[in-house]
Design a protein around this motif. Structure first.
Motif, PDB file in Angstrom:
ATOM      1  N   GLU A  15       0.842  -1.195   0.000  1.00  7.14           N
ATOM      2  CA  GLU A  15       0.000   0.000   0.000  1.00  7.14           C
ATOM      3  C   GLU A  15       0.880   1.249   0.000  1.00  7.14           C
ATOM      4  O   GLU A  15       1.969   1.236   0.558  1.00  7.14           O
ATOM      5  N   ILE A  16       0.391   2.309  -0.643  1.00 11.04           N
ATOM      6  CA  ILE A  16       1.080   3.593  -0.554  1.00 11.04           C
ATOM      7  C   ILE A  16       0.238   4.488   0.348  1.00 11.04           C
ATOM      8  O   ILE A  16      -0.854   4.917  -0.022  1.00 11.04           O
ATOM      9  N   LEU A  17       0.745   4.719   1.547  1.00 11.00           N
ATOM     10  CA  LEU A  17       0.016   5.531   2.523  1.00 11.00           C
ATOM     11  C   LEU A  17       0.647   6.912   2.596  1.00 11.00           C
ATOM     12  O   LEU A  17       1.856   7.039   2.779  1.00 11.00           O
ATOM     13  N   GLY A  18      -0.163   7.929   2.454  1.00 13.04           N
ATOM     14  CA  GLY A  18       0.318   9.301   2.581  1.00 13.04           C
ATOM     15  C   GLY A  18       0.013   9.841   3.967  1.00 13.04           C
ATOM     16  O   GLY A  18      -0.992   9.478   4.578  1.00 13.04           O
ATOM     17  N   ILE A  19       0.915  10.680   4.467  1.00 12.54           N
ATOM     18  CA  ILE A  19       0.687  11.371   5.738  1.00 12.54           C
ATOM     19  C   ILE A  19       0.800  12.866   5.459  1.00 12.54           C
ATOM     20  O   ILE A  19       1.842  13.321   4.984  1.00 12.54           O
ATOM     21  N   ARG A 168       5.040   4.064  -7.680  1.00 11.89           N
ATOM     22  CA  ARG A 168       3.891   3.206  -8.008  1.00 11.89           C
ATOM     23  C   ARG A 168       4.348   1.925  -8.728  1.00 11.89           C
ATOM     24  O   ARG A 168       3.803   0.833  -8.505  1.00 11.89           O
ATOM     25  N   ALA A 169       5.360   2.063  -9.571  1.00 12.03           N
ATOM     26  CA  ALA A 169       5.886   0.883 -10.274  1.00 12.03           C
ATOM     27  C   ALA A 169       6.535  -0.085  -9.284  1.00 12.03           C
ATOM     28  O   ALA A 169       6.384  -1.305  -9.398  1.00 12.03           O
ATOM     29  N   GLY A 190      -0.965  10.090  -5.950  1.00 11.09           N
ATOM     30  CA  GLY A 190      -0.399   8.762  -6.181  1.00 11.09           C
ATOM     31  C   GLY A 190      -0.598   7.807  -5.019  1.00 11.09           C
ATOM     32  O   GLY A 190      -0.214   6.640  -5.091  1.00 11.09           O
ATOM     33  N   CYS A 191      -1.201   8.295  -3.920  1.00 12.90           N
ATOM     34  CA  CYS A 191      -1.374   7.446  -2.733  1.00 12.90           C
ATOM     35  C   CYS A 191      -2.662   6.626  -2.827  1.00 12.90           C
ATOM     36  O   CYS A 191      -3.603   6.979  -3.519  1.00 12.90           O
TER      37      CYS A 191
END
Ligand SMILES: Nc1ncnc2c1ncn2[C@@H]1O[C@H](COP(=O)(O)OP(=O)(O)OP(=O)(O)O)[C@@H](O)[C@H]1O
Ligand SMILES: [Mg+2]
Length: 228
Positions: A15-19, A168-169, A190-191
């Protein structure tokens, strides 16, 4: 007053998590705790099945080396080492043999599109190029988790877009989990999910649907609100 208080969250593999959150809200503190740099006064942090509170200092150092890659706003490459040597550094610390180290460093520089910069020093590369080398360095010991503290903060928007694509890749191809502190709408887009942090607490969670809504509406004002 504690920098963080009552925070509880989980991140899925890949997962891509943004803060996001205002200056001083505790974002870097949060990231550092997940990365095993510092210990919480209470509570537990479990990364890739390991409870960090149960690790002694030596084990915590190994944890950082093997399980976590870091990318920073100002790249933090060693100025006297070329790209290949910078990528080799974490493998050096993990006692990887020299031939294997060189082979893997070159492989990773190819993955991030820096095969034409093997022997360039940081001062001979653009910011975007340096950050790609820093990503290759973060990948060196094949960590399941990569943490980024404002990784696009010093990049122009084209380099920032390229970095988001690279992230993302990597998530897609290597199932790496990313936790990224950011003020950058390009990164937020992108998150997969975003938390906003304020005064050491998670205030709000934004889903993929919320993020897509920002993207589709191109409503920078609402995105700015989110990023405040
Ligand atoms: N080494 C430290 N010792 C004491 N207090 C600290 C230390 N580092 C940070 N703090 C405090 O902890 C709180 C959170 O700081 P943190 O650096 O995590 O914020 P941040 O959200 O990353 O801010 P920024 O967006 O400016 O980077 C702040 O109140 C800060 O003053
Ligand atoms: Mg910070």
């Amino acid at each position: 007053m504690p920098a963080l208080n009552g925070i509880s969250f989980g991140v899925k593999k890949g997962e891509i998590l943004g803060i996001v959150g205002p200056s001083g809200s505790g974002k870097t503190t949060l990231l550092n705790l997940v990365g095993g740099m510092g210990r919480p006064s209470s509570g537990s942090i479990i990364v890739d099945g390991e409870d960090l509170s149960e690790l002694n200092d030596g084990e915590l150092t190994d944890f950082r080396l093997e399980k976590i890659g870091f990318i920073f706003q100002f790249y933090n490459l060693i100025s006297t080492l070329d790209a290949e040597e910078n990528v080799e550094l974490p493998m050096n610390l993990a006692n990887v043999q020299v031939e294997e180290r060189q082979k893997r460093a070159r492989e990773l520089l190819r993955v991030v599109g820096m095969e034409h910069r093997f022997d360039h020093l940081p001062s001979q590369m653009s910011g975007g190029e340096q950050q790609r080398v820093a990503v290759a360095r973060a990948l060196a010991n094949n960590p399941p988790v990569i943490l980024g503290d404002e990784p696009t903060g010093d990049l122009d928007s084209k380099s920032a877009k390229n970095l988001v694509e690279l992230i993302r890749a990597l998530r897609r191809d290597k199932k790496i989990t990313f936790i990224i502190v950011t003020h950058d709408p390009l990164v937020v887009e992108g998150c997969d999910r975003v938390y906003s942090v304020r005064d050491g607490k998670i205030m709000k969670e934004f889903s993929q649907t919320d993020i897509n809504h920002f993207k589709l509406s191109r409503n920078r004002d609402s995105l700015d609100e989110l990023l405040m």
